[in-house]
Design a protein around this motif. Structure first.
Motif, PDB file in Angstrom:
ATOM      1  N   ASP A  67      65.163  65.552  67.600  1.00 25.30           N
ATOM      2  CA  ASP A  67      64.655  66.130  66.347  1.00 25.30           C
ATOM      3  C   ASP A  67      64.965  65.217  65.169  1.00 25.30           C
ATOM      4  OD1 ASP A  67      63.769  68.439  67.655  1.00 25.30           O
ATOM      5  OD2 ASP A  67      65.448  69.682  66.976  1.00 25.30           O
ATOM      6  N   LEU A  68      66.213  64.746  65.082  1.00 22.26           N
ATOM      7  CA  LEU A  68      66.623  63.913  63.945  1.00 22.26           C
ATOM      8  C   LEU A  68      65.947  62.547  63.965  1.00 22.26           C
ATOM      9  CD1 LEU A  68      70.397  64.825  63.680  1.00 22.26           C
ATOM     10  CD2 LEU A  68      68.560  65.485  62.115  1.00 22.26           C
ATOM     11  N   ARG A  69      65.675  62.024  65.134  1.00 26.20           N
ATOM     12  CA  ARG A  69      64.938  60.755  65.204  1.00 26.20           C
ATOM     13  C   ARG A  69      63.530  60.923  64.647  1.00 26.20           C
ATOM     14  NH1 ARG A  69      66.032  57.984  71.074  1.00 26.20           N
ATOM     15  NH2 ARG A  69      67.697  56.604  70.350  1.00 26.20           N
ATOM     16  N   ARG A  70      62.937  62.069  64.890  1.00 26.68           N
ATOM     17  CA  ARG A  70      61.575  62.338  64.441  1.00 26.68           C
ATOM     18  C   ARG A  70      61.537  62.716  62.953  1.00 26.68           C
ATOM     19  NH1 ARG A  70      60.751  65.237  68.303  1.00 26.68           N
ATOM     20  NH2 ARG A  70      61.509  67.168  67.433  1.00 26.68           N
ATOM     21  N   ASP A  71      62.485  63.534  62.528  1.00 22.02           N
ATOM     22  CA  ASP A  71      62.568  64.004  61.142  1.00 22.02           C
ATOM     23  C   ASP A  71      64.049  64.093  60.788  1.00 22.02           C
ATOM     24  OD1 ASP A  71      62.710  65.532  58.753  1.00 22.02           O
ATOM     25  OD2 ASP A  71      60.850  66.584  59.256  1.00 22.02           O
ATOM     26  N   PRO A  72      64.546  63.227  59.925  1.00 20.24           N
ATOM     27  CA  PRO A  72      65.994  63.126  59.706  1.00 20.24           C
ATOM     28  C   PRO A  72      66.615  64.248  58.864  1.00 20.24           C
ATOM     29  CG  PRO A  72      64.849  61.600  58.281  1.00 20.24           C
ATOM     30  CD  PRO A  72      63.807  62.206  59.189  1.00 20.24           C
ATOM     31  N   ARG A  73      65.820  65.189  58.383  1.00 19.53           N
ATOM     32  CA  ARG A  73      66.389  66.264  57.556  1.00 19.53           C
ATOM     33  C   ARG A  73      67.246  67.202  58.397  1.00 19.53           C
ATOM     34  NH1 ARG A  73      61.088  68.557  54.933  1.00 19.53           N
ATOM     35  NH2 ARG A  73      60.367  68.043  57.037  1.00 19.53           N
ATOM     36  N   PHE A  74      68.379  67.611  57.826  1.00 23.33           N
ATOM     37  CA  PHE A  74      69.288  68.519  58.530  1.00 23.33           C
ATOM     38  C   PHE A  74      69.966  69.447  57.544  1.00 23.33           C
ATOM     39  CE2 PHE A  74      72.253  65.362  57.044  1.00 23.33           C
ATOM     40  CZ  PHE A  74      73.401  66.086  56.761  1.00 23.33           C
ATOM     41  N   ALA A  75      70.516  70.529  58.081  1.00 23.41           N
ATOM     42  CA  ALA A  75      71.447  71.397  57.365  1.00 23.41           C
ATOM     43  C   ALA A  75      72.605  71.643  58.316  1.00 23.41           C
ATOM     44  CB  ALA A  75      70.778  72.708  56.966  1.00 23.41           C
ATOM     45  N   LEU A  76      73.798  71.671  57.775  1.00 22.65           N
ATOM     46  CA  LEU A  76      75.009  71.805  58.582  1.00 22.65           C
ATOM     47  C   LEU A  76      75.880  72.880  57.953  1.00 22.65           C
ATOM     48  CD1 LEU A  76      76.840  70.557  60.835  1.00 22.65           C
ATOM     49  CD2 LEU A  76      77.670  68.974  59.083  1.00 22.65           C
ATOM     50  N   GLN A  77      76.331  73.827  58.766  1.00 22.19           N
ATOM     51  CA  GLN A  77      77.182  74.899  58.262  1.00 22.19           C
ATOM     52  C   GLN A  77      78.487  74.915  59.040  1.00 22.19           C
ATOM     53  OE1 GLN A  77      75.377  78.771  58.128  1.00 22.19           O
ATOM     54  NE2 GLN A  77      77.005  79.558  56.831  1.00 22.19           N
ATOM     55  N   ASN A  79      81.741  76.326  60.789  1.00 13.70           N
ATOM     56  CA  ASN A  79      82.057  77.518  61.560  1.00 13.70           C
ATOM     57  C   ASN A  79      82.816  78.484  60.656  1.00 13.70           C
ATOM     58  OD1 ASN A  79      83.318  79.374  63.319  1.00 13.70           O
ATOM     59  ND2 ASN A  79      83.360  77.879  64.959  1.00 13.70           N
ATOM     60  N   PRO A  80      82.345  79.730  60.517  1.00 12.95           N
ATOM     61  CA  PRO A  80      83.018  80.663  59.618  1.00 12.95           C
ATOM     62  C   PRO A  80      84.333  81.189  60.163  1.00 12.95           C
ATOM     63  CG  PRO A  80      81.193  81.753  60.699  1.00 12.95           C
ATOM     64  CD  PRO A  80      81.141  80.295  61.098  1.00 12.95           C
ATOM     65  N   GLY A  81      84.578  81.025  61.457  1.00 16.38           N
ATOM     66  CA  GLY A  81      85.830  81.496  62.034  1.00 16.38           C
ATOM     67  C   GLY A  81      85.753  82.960  62.425  1.00 16.38           C
ATOM     68  N   GLU A  82      86.878  83.485  62.808  1.00 17.18           N
ATOM     69  CA  GLU A  82      86.940  84.864  63.284  1.00 17.18           C
ATOM     70  C   GLU A  82      86.913  85.848  62.125  1.00 17.18           C
ATOM     71  OE1 GLU A  82      90.222  85.467  65.930  1.00 17.18           O
ATOM     72  OE2 GLU A  82      89.939  83.504  66.858  1.00 17.18           O
ATOM     73  N   GLY A  83      86.411  87.036  62.388  1.00 21.01           N
ATOM     74  CA  GLY A  83      86.439  88.106  61.400  1.00 21.01           C
ATOM     75  C   GLY A  83      85.564  87.819  60.200  1.00 21.01           C
ATOM     76  N   THR A  84      85.954  88.399  59.077  1.00 18.31           N
ATOM     77  CA  THR A  84      85.152  88.263  57.862  1.00 18.31           C
ATOM     78  C   THR A  84      85.912  87.580  56.727  1.00 18.31           C
ATOM     79  OG1 THR A  84      85.842  90.465  57.123  1.00 18.31           O
ATOM     80  CG2 THR A  84      83.790  90.326  58.395  1.00 18.31           C
ATOM     81  N   GLY A  85      87.076  87.011  57.024  1.00 20.86           N
ATOM     82  CA  GLY A  85      87.909  86.407  55.985  1.00 20.86           C
ATOM     83  C   GLY A  85      87.316  85.173  55.341  1.00 20.86           C
ATOM     84  N   MET A  86      86.652  84.333  56.118  1.00 22.60           N
ATOM     85  CA  MET A  86      86.034  83.112  55.600  1.00 22.60           C
ATOM     86  C   MET A  86      87.006  82.284  54.751  1.00 22.60           C
ATOM     87  SD  MET A  86      82.710  83.044  56.522  1.00 22.60           S
ATOM     88  CE  MET A  86      81.924  82.086  55.278  1.00 22.60           C
ATOM     89  N   GLY A  87      88.252  82.115  55.230  1.00 18.08           N
ATOM     90  CA  GLY A  87      89.248  81.356  54.486  1.00 18.08           C
ATOM     91  C   GLY A  87      88.692  80.049  53.962  1.00 18.08           C
ATOM     92  N   GLY A  88      88.703  79.862  52.665  1.00 18.94           N
ATOM     93  CA  GLY A  88      88.172  78.647  52.049  1.00 18.94           C
ATOM     94  C   GLY A  88      86.697  78.763  51.713  1.00 18.94           C
ATOM     95  N   GLY A  89      86.062  79.849  52.140  1.00 19.23           N
ATOM     96  CA  GLY A  89      84.662  80.062  51.813  1.00 19.23           C
ATOM     97  C   GLY A  89      83.708  79.537  52.862  1.00 19.23           C
ATOM     98  N   ASP A  90      82.449  79.772  52.594  1.00 22.03           N
ATOM     99  CA  ASP A  90      81.358  79.296  53.434  1.00 22.03           C
ATOM    100  C   ASP A  90      80.921  77.946  52.882  1.00 22.03           C
ATOM    101  OD1 ASP A  90      79.104  79.463  55.274  1.00 22.03           O
ATOM    102  OD2 ASP A  90      77.896  79.866  53.499  1.00 22.03           O
ATOM    103  N   VAL A  91      80.834  76.934  53.722  1.00 24.01           N
ATOM    104  CA  VAL A  91      80.399  75.624  53.236  1.00 24.01           C
ATOM    105  C   VAL A  91      79.216  75.120  54.045  1.00 24.01           C
ATOM    106  CG1 VAL A  91      82.615  74.949  52.215  1.00 24.01           C
ATOM    107  CG2 VAL A  91      82.148  74.378  54.578  1.00 24.01           C
ATOM    108  N   ARG A  92      78.262  74.532  53.320  1.00 22.89           N
ATOM    109  CA  ARG A  92      77.037  74.015  53.917  1.00 22.89           C
ATOM    110  C   ARG A  92      76.722  72.660  53.308  1.00 22.89           C
ATOM    111  NH1 ARG A  92      76.292  78.947  52.008  1.00 22.89           N
ATOM    112  NH2 ARG A  92      74.816  78.321  50.412  1.00 22.89           N
ATOM    113  N   ILE A  93      76.158  71.798  54.133  1.00 26.31           N
ATOM    114  CA  ILE A  93      75.756  70.455  53.709  1.00 26.31           C
ATOM    115  C   ILE A  93      74.331  70.237  54.186  1.00 26.31           C
ATOM    116  CG2 ILE A  93      76.178  67.973  54.003  1.00 26.31           C
ATOM    117  CD1 ILE A  93      79.125  68.747  54.672  1.00 26.31           C
ATOM    118  N   SER A  94      73.500  69.665  53.332  1.00 27.05           N
ATOM    119  CA  SER A  94      72.155  69.295  53.778  1.00 27.05           C
ATOM    120  C   SER A  94      71.877  67.864  53.356  1.00 27.05           C
ATOM    121  CB  SER A  94      71.100  70.243  53.217  1.00 27.05           C
ATOM    122  OG  SER A  94      71.077  70.191  51.814  1.00 27.05           O
ATOM    123  N   GLY A  95      70.931  67.249  54.046  1.00 25.66           N
ATOM    124  CA  GLY A  95      70.582  65.869  53.723  1.00 25.66           C
ATOM    125  C   GLY A  95      69.751  65.245  54.818  1.00 25.66           C
ATOM    126  N   ARG A  96      69.992  63.958  55.020  1.00 23.12           N
ATOM    127  CA  ARG A  96      69.264  63.171  56.024  1.00 23.12           C
ATOM    128  C   ARG A  96      70.288  62.536  56.965  1.00 23.12           C
ATOM    129  NH1 ARG A  96      64.480  60.729  55.214  1.00 23.12           N
ATOM    130  NH2 ARG A  96      65.385  58.719  55.719  1.00 23.12           N
TER     131      ARG A  96
END
Length: 157
Positions: A67-77, A79-96
């Motif tokens: 997929d990335l060879r054909r179209d280099p766009r991505f989004a990366l999230q 792992n939120p971890g166990e439960g609903t605590g989300m220690g440090g928050g939810d983090v996402r990165i997008s780019g090429r």
């Protein structure tokens, strides 16, 4: 406009540290790529922060690598971890994602990471980094960084 990890870390060291810590808390994360027909595909993935770059390593001819060879766009999230605590928050990165075939660069990666070989290696060019977290059990806080612009922070109740 895109930037590598080092440029982001220089521009926003506190946010970069938080993002690295969130990705470092767990081994497996979620990568979104685009299939041939343009529909989304999500896959599990390990990531590495090395030498000022965010690296994505993949098994040979994996669907996400194709997929990335054909179209280099991505989004990366992260792992939120166990439960609903989300220690440090939810983090996402997008780019090429740019595939690296340089023998010396791949050898340096192998020395640090010791991945199963053969493998695909992609260097990332960041277009956006987002962190979402709850502050004082009252506010939803969203931090958004894009290359060439100051960090934006939005607070909602």
């Amino acid at each position: 406009m895109t930037a590598n990890w080092a440029a982001f870390a220089t521009a926003e060291p506190d946010l970069a540290g938080t993002v690295e810590k969130r990705f470092g808390a767990y081994t497996h994360h979620v990568l979104a790529t685009l299939r041939k027909d343009g529909s989304p595909r999500t896959s599990g993935l390990e990531v590495r922060f090395l030498n000022g770059e965010l690296w994505l390593g993949m098994m040979p001819d994996s669907l996400k690598a194709l997929d990335l060879r054909r179209d280099p766009r991505f989004a990366l999230q992260a792992n939120p971890g166990e439960g609903t605590g989300m220690g440090g928050g939810d983090v996402r990165i997008s780019g090429r994602a740019v595939e690296v075939d340089d023998v010396e660069t791949k050898a340096g990666y192998v020395e640090e990471v010791e991945p199963p070989e053969p493998f695909h290696l992609f260097r990332t060019e960041l277009a956006e980094v987002v962190r979402t977290y709850v502050e004082d059990e009252t506010y939803l806080v969203v931090q958004i960084w894009t290359p060439g612009t100051p960090l934006r922070t939005i607070k909602r109740t």
